[in-house]
Design a protein around this motif. Structure first.
Motif, mmCIF file in Angstrom:
data_model
loop_
_atom_site.group_PDB
_atom_site.id
_atom_site.type_symbol
_atom_site.label_atom_id
_atom_site.label_comp_id
_atom_site.label_asym_id
_atom_site.label_seq_id
_atom_site.Cartn_x
_atom_site.Cartn_y
_atom_site.Cartn_z
ATOM 1 N N PHE A 1 1.157 17.249 -4.799
ATOM 2 C CA PHE A 1 1.977 16.299 -5.566
ATOM 3 C C PHE A 1 3.052 17.016 -6.371
ATOM 4 O O PHE A 1 3.279 16.701 -7.538
ATOM 5 C CB PHE A 1 1.095 15.457 -6.493
ATOM 6 N N SER B 1 -5.466 10.430 -6.083
ATOM 7 C CA SER B 1 -4.508 10.399 -4.974
ATOM 8 C C SER B 1 -4.989 11.195 -3.777
ATOM 9 O O SER B 1 -4.548 10.970 -2.656
ATOM 10 C CB SER B 1 -3.176 10.978 -5.448
ATOM 11 N N GLY C 1 -5.474 3.749 -1.421
ATOM 12 C CA GLY C 1 -4.217 4.482 -1.245
ATOM 13 C C GLY C 1 -4.363 5.978 -1.403
ATOM 14 O O GLY C 1 -3.443 6.651 -1.870
ATOM 15 N N SER C 2 -5.511 6.505 -1.053
ATOM 16 C CA SER C 2 -5.731 7.950 -1.223
ATOM 17 C C SER C 2 -5.544 8.693 0.094
ATOM 18 O O SER C 2 -5.825 8.164 1.174
ATOM 19 C CB SER C 2 -7.161 8.208 -1.718
ATOM 20 N N MET D 1 0.823 -1.205 0.000
ATOM 21 C CA MET D 1 0.000 0.000 0.000
ATOM 22 C C MET D 1 0.860 1.260 0.000
ATOM 23 O O MET D 1 0.586 2.215 -0.701
ATOM 24 C CB MET D 1 -0.897 -0.011 1.256
ATOM 25 N N GLU E 1 8.114 10.126 7.474
ATOM 26 C CA GLU E 1 8.670 9.496 6.282
ATOM 27 C C GLU E 1 7.635 9.099 5.234
ATOM 28 O O GLU E 1 7.923 8.318 4.354
ATOM 29 C CB GLU E 1 9.520 8.278 6.674
ATOM 30 N N ARG E 2 6.428 9.595 5.364
ATOM 31 C CA ARG E 2 5.462 9.374 4.297
ATOM 32 C C ARG E 2 5.557 10.561 3.336
ATOM 33 O O ARG E 2 5.740 11.702 3.795
ATOM 34 C CB ARG E 2 4.041 9.274 4.864
ATOM 35 N N PRO E 3 5.441 10.308 2.044
ATOM 36 C CA PRO E 3 5.567 11.429 1.095
ATOM 37 C C PRO E 3 4.521 12.499 1.389
ATOM 38 O O PRO E 3 3.399 12.181 1.757
ATOM 39 C CB PRO E 3 5.302 10.794 -0.267
ATOM 40 N N ALA F 1 2.012 11.636 -10.388
ATOM 41 C CA ALA F 1 0.993 12.672 -10.531
ATOM 42 C C ALA F 1 1.183 13.511 -11.784
ATOM 43 O O ALA F 1 0.224 13.833 -12.483
ATOM 44 C CB ALA F 1 0.991 13.559 -9.307
ATOM 45 N N GLN G 1 2.111 1.892 -3.310
ATOM 46 C CA GLN G 1 1.080 2.439 -4.196
ATOM 47 C C GLN G 1 0.941 3.943 -3.994
ATOM 48 O O GLN G 1 0.826 4.702 -4.940
ATOM 49 C CB GLN G 1 -0.254 1.745 -3.911
ATOM 50 N N ARG G 2 0.978 4.334 -2.681
ATOM 51 C CA ARG G 2 0.887 5.773 -2.379
ATOM 52 C C ARG G 2 2.050 6.535 -3.001
ATOM 53 O O ARG G 2 1.897 7.588 -3.567
ATOM 54 C CB ARG G 2 0.889 5.995 -0.872
ATOM 55 N N ASN H 1 1.566 6.838 -6.527
ATOM 56 C CA ASN H 1 0.535 7.846 -6.784
ATOM 57 C C ASN H 1 1.147 9.237 -6.835
ATOM 58 O O ASN H 1 0.883 10.027 -7.731
ATOM 59 C CB ASN H 1 -0.507 7.827 -5.658
ATOM 60 N N ALA I 1 0.895 11.286 2.495
ATOM 61 C CA ALA I 1 0.266 10.201 1.734
ATOM 62 C C ALA I 1 -0.457 9.237 2.673
ATOM 63 O O ALA I 1 0.099 8.804 3.684
ATOM 64 C CB ALA I 1 1.313 9.458 0.925
ATOM 65 N N GLY I 2 -1.690 8.911 2.367
ATOM 66 C CA GLY I 2 -2.473 7.957 3.138
ATOM 67 C C GLY I 2 -3.077 8.510 4.398
ATOM 68 O O GLY I 2 -3.804 7.802 5.108
#
Lengths: 401, 233
Positions: free
Chosen positions: B74, B170, B201-202, A1, B6-8, A12, A4-5, A8, B39-40
């Motif tokens: 993004f 996204s 994954g949005s 997952m 650490e998530r985009p 973009a 996938q993010r 994404n 993200a997420g």
């Protein structure tokens, strides 16, 4: 997952390029949505369609009457069977005026390339009625045995009855007006006892009806000297060019005009359109019909947009461009134009059939049927501009308010 | 801007201001707001009426231009993106859930969803198939052919969520998604939104002043008078 993010986010930019579907896909999408939206509000749909229908019927009715009127004024020229006409120099329409000398007939007959030439008499006649009073007719004198110049459209009797003394053929639709005419009825025409030998149908110009007599009897009725006539009809021999023969006759008869049937037809039309107010009047009333239709369609489409403004805002918010929504309106206006034309033309055809009489005929040539849908699609397209201007100004942000 | 977990970073807003009107009637709806979403993440923006929540969401949704500041989604600075590029940006990256559902009344539930996919270039058959799949995900597969007027409020919002998820955007933006629903349905719909967003994954940003759904948020941003007053996890 997580991957996938990440993809994404990273993808973009590419997505921007990817999600620009071809115009044909957008057109199909907007076609689908446009048609669905159109049929959803049935009352508005009917109202808009009525606008187009009204414009089609009104404009074509005006145009049909106008063309019918023109046709009445040119029907004799078109049906006389002549290739060329020798007419007085000042001639604008097919009406008796300054006479043509019979020498013009003889000149024509001796011109190379001429197959035949015949005189044609035209003049006013007064038919005395049994109840007293009188009615006017247009006396037409044509020569036996070929009867160039008519009569045609004979519905009772035959042309050869005109060979009998004191016989005339009258217009069927004028029988009542002329005192209840029947075959064998006797009337006084210009003071001469005349027997009804037959009837034509539809030979009713925008003037007193045509009533046919053999040339010599017509000359007596009209009191025309034997060395004069009204017009000369000329047939061109096969293998000769009408223009060349016309030029040759014109050179021999400089005091008159030598016109081809086509030229004479156009001359009459030009006179009616330009020199009388009929062209402008009809153009105005036809335009009026179209304008009324334009206004109805325009307001209906605008009101449909205003009523559904939130939906259009939503479409914009989810990614529709102004071009897409213009396409949607174009689809709707095209549909309205075509469907309204179909219904309107069906209706006006029915009216034309119902009205078909020698006195008032709607003339709707195939060109009218072909051009009406095109004109209405353009008209509806123009009508949708008002709605489009509202959509263009629409901020997609309104969906959050 | 670097993110800590650490998530985009999907949404990065810096010094965002929005002024409506000008001169004496000017109203500053947002005042140098800094905001982000990773993200997420499932972020809620709460605050009283007139606090600037919807203005912020509108700017994030690229349907409203900021007066000042930068809005990076993004990696795109949408505050400087040309106007005619914004529809493509919205179509490809953002899904919307509206307070009033905003379904197209003349289209069936599945057609409402397929519309977004068709605009994204999907073939009709594939779009219909995906719409059916999404309707099944939101639990109303049997309502595919129903018009919005034949659906309950909760069902309409489920269709709206399915439409927002169409094409796997996204970023999901939801404006008061529970405002027109009863308490139980509102909670169910928000849970559904959160679950499906996670599956697809949005990233989700929800504007709400409904405290009953606050516990579903990964993070809550409190806006007042156009400024962020506090953030809570």
């Amino acid at each position: 997952m997580k991957n996938q993010r990440l993809s994404n986010a990273a993808g973009a930019t590419d997505a921007l390029a990817m999600h620009r579907p071809a115009r044909i896909v957008r057109l199909r999408t907007m076609l689908h949505v446009g048609i669905k939206m159109m049929f959803h509000d049935k009352l508005k749909f009917a109202g808009t369609l009525f606008g187009v229908f009204f414009a089609v019927v009104l404009a074509n009715q005006q145009l049909g009457v106008f063309l019918g009127l023109l046709s009445k004024n040119t029907m004799f020229i078109d049906n006389a069977g002549a290739d060329l006409w020798i007419v007085p120099a000042s001639t604008q329409t097919l009406q008796p005026g300054k006479p043509v000398a019979m020498t013009a007939l003889y000149e024509a007959r001796t011109t190379p390339g001429v197959a035949w030439a015949e005189p044609l008499l035209f003049g006013g006649g007064s038919v005395s009625l049994p109840s007293g009073g009188s009615e006017q007719v247009t006396i037409v004198g044509t020569k036996a045995p070929y009867w160039h110049g008519g009569p045609w459209n004979i519905v009772a009797g035959s042309v050869d009855v005109l060979r009998n003394p004191d016989v005339m053929i009258f217009e069927d639709s004028e029988r009542d007006k002329l005192g209840g005419l029947n075959l064998g009825s006797v009337r006084e025409v210009n003071g001469y006892r005349t027997i009804v030998g037959g009837f034509t149908w539809g030979l009713l110009p925008f003037a007193p009806s045509y009533s046919f007599a053999e040339y010599d009897y017509a000359r007596v009725l009209l009191g025309t000297p034997s060395d004069q006539t009204s017009f000369v009809l000329v047939g061109v021999a096969p293998g000769n060019k009408p223009d060349s023969v016309a030029a040759a006759i014109q050179a021999r008869t400089p005091d008159y005009l030598v016109l081809s049937t086509h030229e004479f037809h156009n001359r009459v039309l030009r006179y009616l359109l330009v020199s009388t107010g009929i062209g402008a009047t009809t153009a105005m009333s036809t335009a009026f019909g179209l304008i009324v239709g334009l206004v109805i369609v325009s307001l209906s489409m605008f009101s449909a947009v205003v009523d559904n403004i939130r939906e259009f805002g939503t479409l914009k918010a989810i990614g529709c461009r102004n071009g897409d929504l213009a396409l949607l309106l174009l689809v709707q206006s095209t549909f309205y134009g075509l469907l309204g034309s179909l219904i309107g033309l069906t209706q006006i055809s029915g009216i034309a059939g119902f009205m078909r009489s020698p006195k008032l005929a709607l003339v709707l040539p195939w060109q009218t049927y072909a051009s009406t849908p095109l004109v209405m699609v353009i008209l509806c397209g123009l009508a949708s501009l008002l709605a489009l201007s509202r959509i263009r100004k629409l901020e997609p942000g309104m969906v959050f308010r | 801007m670097k993110n800590t977990n650490e998530r985009p970073r999907v949404v990065d807003v810096n010094g965002l201001s929005k002024v409506y009107g000008s001169g004496a009637i000017a109203f500053e709806a947002l005042k140098e707001v800094d905001f982000h979403a990773d993200a997420g993440e499932f972020v809620m923006i709460s605050g009283p009426s007139g606090s600037g929540k919807t203005t912020l969401l509108s700017i994030l949704g690229c349907v409203l231009r900021p007066t000042a500041g930068h809005v990076i989604i993004f990696g795109h600075d949408v505050s400087t993106t040309r106007e005619n590029e914004l529809p493509s940006l919205r179509l490809s990256l953002i899904g919307f859930v509206f307070q009033g559902f905003n379904l197209i009344a003349s289209l069936s539930a599945s057609e409402n969803i397929a519309l977004v996919l068709r605009l994204r270039g999907w073939a009709p058959k594939e779009a219909q198939g995906e719409a059916a799949k999404l309707l099944a995900e939101v639990g109303i597969a049997e309502k595919a052919d129903s018009l919005p007027r034949d659906l309950s409020g909760g069902q309409r919002q489920r269709v709206a969520i399915a439409r927002a998820l169409a094409g796997h955007p996204s970023l999901l933006l939801a404006d008061e998604p529970t405002a027109n629903l009863d308490g139980q349905t509102g909670l169910q719909v928000t849970e559904l939104l959160k679950d499906l967003a996670r599956i697809h994954g949005s990233t989700v940003v929800v504007v709400t002043h409904d405290p009953r759904i606050h516990n579903l948020a990964d993070r809550i941003v409190h806006l007042e008078d156009g400024q962020i007053r506090k953030e809570s996890l």
